[in-house]
Design an enzyme around this catalytic site. Structure first.
Site, PDB file in Angstrom:
ATOM      1  N   GLY A  62      37.664  26.020  -2.524  1.00 29.21           N
ATOM      2  CA  GLY A  62      38.774  25.114  -2.290  1.00 29.21           C
ATOM      3  C   GLY A  62      39.024  24.970  -0.807  1.00 29.21           C
ATOM      4  CB  VAL A 114      36.550  32.795  -5.728  1.00 30.44           C
ATOM      5  CG1 VAL A 114      36.550  34.090  -6.555  1.00 30.44           C
ATOM      6  CG2 VAL A 114      37.959  32.471  -5.258  1.00 30.44           C
ATOM      7  CG  ASP A 169      50.693  25.955  -8.078  1.00 33.21           C
ATOM      8  OD1 ASP A 169      51.057  24.900  -8.634  1.00 33.21           O
ATOM      9  OD2 ASP A 169      49.596  26.073  -7.514  1.00 33.21           O
TER      10      ASP A 169
END
Length: 506
Positions: free
Chosen positions: A19, A24, A135
């Protein structure tokens, strides 16, 4: 690409995702061959140590370090290798709920309840540790192959004991799941904000749709702040009414009108599960008992049942065809008559004045503090704080009185506007009383929001006039405020006129 390379004490196997902040990777801890997931910040962000994204990355690691819960992704360690910040966390062998929903479609009510309870467990632990996630969404909720849910991505979480990483009046979160207070950029976001997002998640799991849609973030913000969500059961008829109601409770616009805590929501979900299973069990047992005769308590009843079954079983194959047709015709006429009568009762027949007064009184009586508390589950009540109970009582009272005003009271005023007996006077007085309550609540909401320099949407012209008048009062300009209320009372009709006349008497 780092696949196949050593990164500090880890051997990188493959990239799991990436992202704006970094990537990751699936890796192994070289010393014991233990599998981990490593989140590595991108070199571009790492080069700017003062960047807010660096602070956010480090903040997420700090928050995860202090959380230890089976439904929250576990942090193993934090570090820096060749200038790149990283932290290692547990590998989740599963998919996001977003991916599962896309693959299999809406979840059943019992699957949703089980997932909802696990989300509540994670949220309650975070809230107890002073962390608001902010979130909550399907892509941040993962479920393992064993059915264990894991809450991930605390990148924009707010630590109540720490520093908020975003500027004042800045909306943070994912637009489709954000609470009204998040959409307005309020700085005092509480755990109730996460509960609103949980409501969106449960709505989406049950129906496959989100409560609101928009072409851009601004449209979604307006929906969250102003629009009333549709009942999930109108999209999926199999949703139990108890669960349907809870989802709408979570999606209330005001934080204080939502359930008081995630632990309370979890208990309600379990209570709903027990109620539905109990109803299903009773229905199945009853059906089986009558099928085998065990539900008939008397010997004579069982004998009659067997004789009846025997007669049905011995029905001659040569039954004349016209008898069946006649039977079908009679049944069709009966059904048509029943349907017509039902439509007449529901849509045509005018309810009596007496019945409408009784219905209104019943709802108003149900709105008393004593009865509301008496109707609450004792176990849930025992787990709640006084302020939580007060909040539930307040929202429930407003709900019952609102239903009375919009239902039997409105119908009475519609069908019997010219009556002037004691019952009519009582209904009209009650209508004015509830109208004033609702207007006063809207004025308080207006003052609260505008005090923080946020814009408050005006639904009709008379509302704008009322807001102008109350603003003058707040500024201490009482003579001007009195004139504004007088002008409103003279030029408009309806509930705001009643309020205006009351304000002039103060």
């Amino acid at each position: 690409m780092l696949a196949g390379q050593e990164f500090g004490p880890f051997l990188i196997e493959k990239e799991l995702g990436s992202g704006a902040m970094g990537a990751v990777y699936l890796a192994r801890y070289i010393k014991n061959n233990h599998r981990v997931a490593i989140k590595i910040m991108s070199s571009a962000i790492n080069s700017n140590a003062s960047s807010s994204l660096v602070s956010r990355f480090e903040r997420e690691a700090e928050i995860l370090k202090n959380l230890n819960n089976p439904n929250i992704v576990r942090l193993f360690g934090i570090g820096k290798f060749k200038g790149l910040r990283y932290y290692a966390m547990e590998v989740i062998d599963g998919d996001t709920l977003e991916a599962v929903l896309l693959r299999k479609g809406p979840f059943s009510w019992d699957e949703t309840i089980e997932l909802g309870k696990q989300i509540c467990n994670a949220l309650q632990h975070a809230h107890d540790n002073g962390v608001i996630h902010r979130d909550i969404k399907l892509s941040n909720l993962m479920v393992t192959k064993q059915g264990v849910l894991k809450l991930t991505d605390f990148g924009i979480a707010k630590d109540l004991d720490g520093t908020l990483l975003t500027g004042a009046n800045c909306a943070i979160g994912t637009a489709a799941y954000m609470s009204p207070e998040q959409c307005r950029g309020e700085s005092t976001v509480t755990g109730q904000s996460d509960l609103y997002s949980l409501g969106v998640v449960l709505f989406e799991l049950l129906t496959g749709n989100r409560p609101f849609r928009g072409n851009n973030a601004v449209e979604l913000f307006l929906h969250h702040v102003q629009s009333k969500p549709e009942r999930p059961s109108r999209i999926n008829l199999e949703i139990p009414k108890f669960l349907d109601t809870l989802v709408l409770h979570l999606l209330e616009k005001k934080p204080e009108d939502r359930p008081p805590s995630a632990s309370v929501v979890a208990k309600i979900l379990e209570e709903i599960r027990v109620k539905i299973l109990a109803q299903t069990s009773v229905g199945e047992d009853l059906a089986k008992s009558y099928a085998d005769g065990s539900g008939l308590t008397k010997t004579s009843e069982r004998k009659k049942a067997r004789k009846l079954l025997a007669r049905i079983g011995k029905k001659e194959e040569g039954t004349p065809w016209f008898r069946s047709c006649l039977f079908v015709s009679i049944m069709m006429l009966a059904v048509m008559f029943a349907f017509s009568w039902t439509m007449y009762e529901i849509f045509i027949r005018t309810p009596s004045a007496k019945s409408l007064i009784a219905s209104a009184e019943k709802l108003v009586l149900a709105s008393t503090d004593k009865l509301i508390i008496a109707s609450m589950d004792k176990l849930i009540l025992a787990s709640m704080k006084k302020e939580e109970i007060d909040s539930v009582v307040k929202s429930t009272k407003a709900k019952f009185r609102g239903e009375a005003r919009e239902g039997p009271i409105a119908d009475y005023l519609k069908y019997y506007p010219d009556l002037n007996d004691e019952g009519a006077k009582k209904i009209k007085s009650l209508a004015d009383e509830i109208d004033v309550e609702q207007c006063e609540a809207l004025l308080r909401q207006y003052l609260k929001i505008t005090a923080k320099n946020f814009k408050f949407g005006v639904q009709e012209e008379v509302e704008g006039k009322a807001f102008e008048a109350i603003s003058l009062e707040t500024e201490g300009k009482f003579d001007e405020a009195d004139k504004a209320w007088a002008a409103l009372a003279q030029n408009y009709k309806g509930r705001w006129v009643v309020l205006a006349n009351n304000r002039r008497k103060l």
